[in-house]
Scaffold this motif. Structure first.
Motif, PDB file in Angstrom:
ATOM      1  N   HIS A  95       8.979  11.274   1.733  1.00 55.73           N
ATOM      2  CA  HIS A  95       8.835  10.663   3.061  1.00 55.73           C
ATOM      3  C   HIS A  95       8.457   9.185   2.944  1.00 55.73           C
ATOM      4  O   HIS A  95       8.970   8.339   3.701  1.00 55.73           O
ATOM      5  N   GLU A  96       7.554   8.871   2.010  1.00 54.21           N
ATOM      6  CA  GLU A  96       7.152   7.476   1.820  1.00 54.21           C
ATOM      7  C   GLU A  96       8.341   6.629   1.361  1.00 54.21           C
ATOM      8  O   GLU A  96       8.531   5.498   1.835  1.00 54.21           O
ATOM      9  N   PHE A  97       9.160   7.178   0.471  1.00 54.18           N
ATOM     10  CA  PHE A  97      10.324   6.433  -0.018  1.00 54.18           C
ATOM     11  C   PHE A  97      11.365   6.241   1.088  1.00 54.18           C
ATOM     12  O   PHE A  97      12.061   5.230   1.119  1.00 54.18           O
ATOM     13  N   ILE A  98      11.450   7.223   1.992  1.00 54.97           N
ATOM     14  CA  ILE A  98      12.364   7.081   3.129  1.00 54.97           C
ATOM     15  C   ILE A  98      11.883   5.957   4.040  1.00 54.97           C
ATOM     16  O   ILE A  98      12.668   5.141   4.526  1.00 54.97           O
ATOM     17  N   GLU A  99      10.562   5.911   4.271  1.00 56.98           N
ATOM     18  CA  GLU A  99      10.005   4.847   5.101  1.00 56.98           C
ATOM     19  C   GLU A  99      10.229   3.471   4.480  1.00 56.98           C
ATOM     20  O   GLU A  99      10.419   2.477   5.184  1.00 56.98           O
ATOM     21  N   LEU A 100      10.207   3.415   3.161  1.00 59.01           N
ATOM     22  CA  LEU A 100      10.433   2.153   2.460  1.00 59.01           C
ATOM     23  C   LEU A 100      11.905   1.762   2.454  1.00 59.01           C
ATOM     24  O   LEU A 100      12.249   0.625   2.112  1.00 59.01           O
ATOM     25  N   GLY A 101      12.773   2.712   2.794  1.00 64.13           N
ATOM     26  CA  GLY A 101      14.197   2.441   2.789  1.00 64.13           C
ATOM     27  C   GLY A 101      14.826   2.538   1.408  1.00 64.13           C
ATOM     28  O   GLY A 101      15.979   2.144   1.212  1.00 64.13           O
ATOM     29  N   LEU A 102      14.069   3.098   0.451  1.00 66.77           N
ATOM     30  CA  LEU A 102      14.580   3.216  -0.917  1.00 66.77           C
ATOM     31  C   LEU A 102      15.564   4.373  -1.049  1.00 66.77           C
ATOM     32  O   LEU A 102      16.434   4.361  -1.906  1.00 66.77           O
ATOM     33  N   ILE A 103      15.401   5.401  -0.224  1.00 71.61           N
ATOM     34  CA  ILE A 103      16.349   6.506  -0.186  1.00 71.61           C
ATOM     35  C   ILE A 103      16.647   6.827   1.275  1.00 71.61           C
ATOM     36  O   ILE A 103      15.860   6.482   2.174  1.00 71.61           O
ATOM     37  N   GLN A 104      17.741   7.489   1.512  1.00 77.78           N
ATOM     38  CA  GLN A 104      18.170   7.791   2.870  1.00 77.78           C
ATOM     39  C   GLN A 104      17.905   9.259   3.226  1.00 77.78           C
ATOM     40  O   GLN A 104      18.053  10.140   2.378  1.00 77.78           O
ATOM     41  N   PRO A 105      17.510   9.536   4.458  1.00 79.80           N
ATOM     42  CA  PRO A 105      17.251  10.921   4.857  1.00 79.80           C
ATOM     43  C   PRO A 105      18.517  11.758   5.011  1.00 79.80           C
ATOM     44  O   PRO A 105      18.435  12.986   5.075  1.00 79.80           O
ATOM     45  N   VAL A 106      19.680  11.110   5.065  1.00 82.36           N
ATOM     46  CA  VAL A 106      20.982  11.749   5.287  1.00 82.36           C
ATOM     47  C   VAL A 106      21.081  12.274   6.718  1.00 82.36           C
ATOM     48  O   VAL A 106      21.882  11.811   7.520  1.00 82.36           O
ATOM     49  N   ALA A 107      20.258  13.284   7.011  1.00 77.70           N
ATOM     50  CA  ALA A 107      20.190  13.834   8.366  1.00 77.70           C
ATOM     51  C   ALA A 107      18.899  14.631   8.453  1.00 77.70           C
ATOM     52  O   ALA A 107      18.194  14.814   7.449  1.00 77.70           O
ATOM     53  N   GLN A 112       0.819  -1.209   0.000  1.00 79.22           N
ATOM     54  CA  GLN A 112       0.000   0.000   0.000  1.00 79.22           C
ATOM     55  C   GLN A 112       0.854   1.261   0.000  1.00 79.22           C
ATOM     56  O   GLN A 112       0.515   2.245  -0.655  1.00 79.22           O
ATOM     57  N   ILE A 113       1.958   1.231   0.714  1.00 81.18           N
ATOM     58  CA  ILE A 113       2.820   2.411   0.796  1.00 81.18           C
ATOM     59  C   ILE A 113       3.408   2.763  -0.568  1.00 81.18           C
ATOM     60  O   ILE A 113       3.618   3.931  -0.891  1.00 81.18           O
ATOM     61  N   TYR A 114       3.625   1.723  -1.405  1.00 86.96           N
ATOM     62  CA  TYR A 114       4.107   1.975  -2.771  1.00 86.96           C
ATOM     63  C   TYR A 114       3.037   2.706  -3.578  1.00 86.96           C
ATOM     64  O   TYR A 114       3.332   3.636  -4.337  1.00 86.96           O
ATOM     65  N   LEU A 115       1.790   2.271  -3.418  1.00 84.33           N
ATOM     66  CA  LEU A 115       0.683   2.907  -4.134  1.00 84.33           C
ATOM     67  C   LEU A 115       0.511   4.350  -3.683  1.00 84.33           C
ATOM     68  O   LEU A 115       0.289   5.248  -4.502  1.00 84.33           O
ATOM     69  N   GLU A 116       0.615   4.591  -2.375  1.00 83.75           N
ATOM     70  CA  GLU A 116       0.471   5.941  -1.856  1.00 83.75           C
ATOM     71  C   GLU A 116       1.576   6.853  -2.386  1.00 83.75           C
ATOM     72  O   GLU A 116       1.324   7.999  -2.750  1.00 83.75           O
ATOM     73  N   ALA A 117       2.810   6.335  -2.424  1.00 82.02           N
ATOM     74  CA  ALA A 117       3.924   7.121  -2.965  1.00 82.02           C
ATOM     75  C   ALA A 117       3.684   7.440  -4.437  1.00 82.02           C
ATOM     76  O   ALA A 117       3.941   8.557  -4.900  1.00 82.02           O
ATOM     77  N   ALA A 118       3.161   6.447  -5.182  1.00 80.30           N
ATOM     78  CA  ALA A 118       2.878   6.653  -6.607  1.00 80.30           C
ATOM     79  C   ALA A 118       1.795   7.710  -6.796  1.00 80.30           C
ATOM     80  O   ALA A 118       1.856   8.525  -7.726  1.00 80.30           O
ATOM     81  N   ILE A 119       0.794   7.709  -5.909  1.00 78.64           N
ATOM     82  CA  ILE A 119      -0.285   8.696  -5.997  1.00 78.64           C
ATOM     83  C   ILE A 119       0.251  10.103  -5.748  1.00 78.64           C
ATOM     84  O   ILE A 119      -0.106  11.058  -6.445  1.00 78.64           O
ATOM     85  N   PHE A 120       1.137  10.248  -4.758  1.00 79.65           N
ATOM     86  CA  PHE A 120       1.748  11.555  -4.502  1.00 79.65           C
ATOM     87  C   PHE A 120       2.499  12.048  -5.737  1.00 79.65           C
ATOM     88  O   PHE A 120       2.362  13.204  -6.146  1.00 79.65           O
TER      89      PHE A 120
END
Length: 278
Positions: free
Chosen positions: A203-215, A69-77
């Motif tokens: 934010h959704e991609f960060i939660e998925l671990g696909l990208i890093q927040p850095v700091a 579901q989080i993938y779908l939500e990210a895609a919708i954004f």
């Protein structure tokens, strides 16, 4: 959430009202009020289909969490950001020639041996594009607002009602507004809304671990929580987050600055022959 829903509904609703107002005014000038019915039929079909798409997407994203579901939500954004950006620049480019384009399409439809099916198609295409766009935006806002339907619904309703009143005034010839200035202001505001939706997608991609927040640049959760009254309004309207990562901020800048500069430049572009059907 009210503010974001209001802005989006007003912007989309005004474009629909403006185009329908042009269509009805032109047909009235031709003394062809008998062709109003096909326009309303096309509009009704488009509205019904838009609502159906919205219901299907909401069922897919609402309710209990499910895998993916989080993938779908990210895609919708991301889709909402893309569509919002496109239609903002499209209107800036094509609004000056909109009257002539619509009138040309109506003339062609009326010349086809009395066949009004093209008028149905004209109204359908006009509204379905805006309807699907509105559904995507409201769905994205709803996801981030944790399905606060009172705020979302009231903002949408007020925006649509105001747009309808303006459209009726334009049809009656009693309302004269500087549409160029209006769409410029609305365009800038909606670019800010789109940038906020982009932050949510990151934010959704960060939660998925696909990208890093850095700091993280700051943590204001205890001071201005994004789920509180004021923080919630800012979150829905401009994408405010009480814990902003460096990655989110950089991507926000990469989108926001070029988008605002490109939208506000005064370079003239050639008009599309028939933007009503683009």
């Amino acid at each position: 959430m009210f503010g974001a829903a209001f802005l989006v509904a007003l912007r989309e609703g005004l474009e629909i009202s403006l185009i329908l107002g042009i269509i009805f005014s032109y047909l009235r000038g031709l003394n062809r009020k008998d062709t109003f019915k096909p326009i309303w039929i096309g509009a009704a079909i488009a509205i019904a289909l838009s609502v159906l798409v919205g219901c299907i997407l909401y069922v897919a994203t609402g309710g209990e969490e499910w895998h993916g579901q989080i993938y779908l939500e990210a895609a919708i954004f991301l889709a909402a950001v893309g569509i919002l950006s496109y239609m903002t620049f499209w209107m800036k480019k094509n609004s000056p020639g909109m009257h002539k384009g619509i009138q040309s399409t109506i003339d062609k439809a009326l010349k086809s041996s009395g066949d009004t099916s093209q008028l149905v198609i004209l109204a359908f295409i006009t509204i379905i594009r805006e309807g699907i766009e509105l559904v995507m935006f409201l769905l994205a806002i709803s996801i981030e607002g944790k399905n606060n339907f009172v705020s979302l619904g009231s903002g949408t309703l007020v925006g649509i009602l105001l747009a309808s009143l303006i459209g009726w005034g334009i049809y009656q010839g009693t309302t004269k507004i500087n549409l160029k200035a209006f769409f410029r202001v609305m365009g800038n505001l909606l670019i800010i809304v789109a940038a906020g939706l982009l932050i949510n997608a990151v934010h959704e991609f960060i939660e998925l671990g696909l990208i890093q927040p850095v700091a993280y640049l700051y943590d204001l959760e205890a001071i201005l929580n994004q789920r509180g009254a004021v923080g919630g309004i800012l979150h829905a309207l401009i994408g405010y987050t009480d814990r902003l990562s460096v990655t989110q901020f950089i991507i926000w800048l990469i989108y926001m600055i070029p988008a605002l500069l490109l939208f506000n430049r005064n370079k003239k572009k050639p008009q599309v022959e028939n933007p009503a059907l683009t």
